[in-house]
Scaffold this motif. Structure first.
Motif: not given
Length: 79
Positions: A26-31
């Motif tokens: 998985r790849t998690y993208i967050r600010e």
């Protein structure tokens, strides 16, 4: 910021204010860098717990509790 432990990677760009945590699946993208840090640490801890549990399976140590097989867990501290 970039950190990598095993196959888990944390990468956050302070200028652009976003980042990712990349695992095998998985790849998690967050600010928010702390949300990513939480995901990163949880993934590392999960992998470590599974590794330790797998290594204890088949020994005289219970892989869930860490106590010797057949011994009861006491509610009182030895301190």
């Amino acid at each position: 910021m970039r950190y990598r432990i095993g196959h888990v990677e944390y990468d956050y760009n302070e200028t652009e204010r976003h980042g990712v945590v990349i695992t095998d699946s998985r790849t998690y993208i967050r600010e928010n860098p702390y949300e990513l840090l939480n995901i990163f640490m949880n993934e590392i801890e999960r992998r470590l717990r599974h590794s330790i549990r797998d290594k204890l399976t088949g020994t005289s140590i219970n892989p869930i509790t860490g106590t010797e097989t057949g011994k009861e867990i006491s509610d009182t501290s030895s301190c």
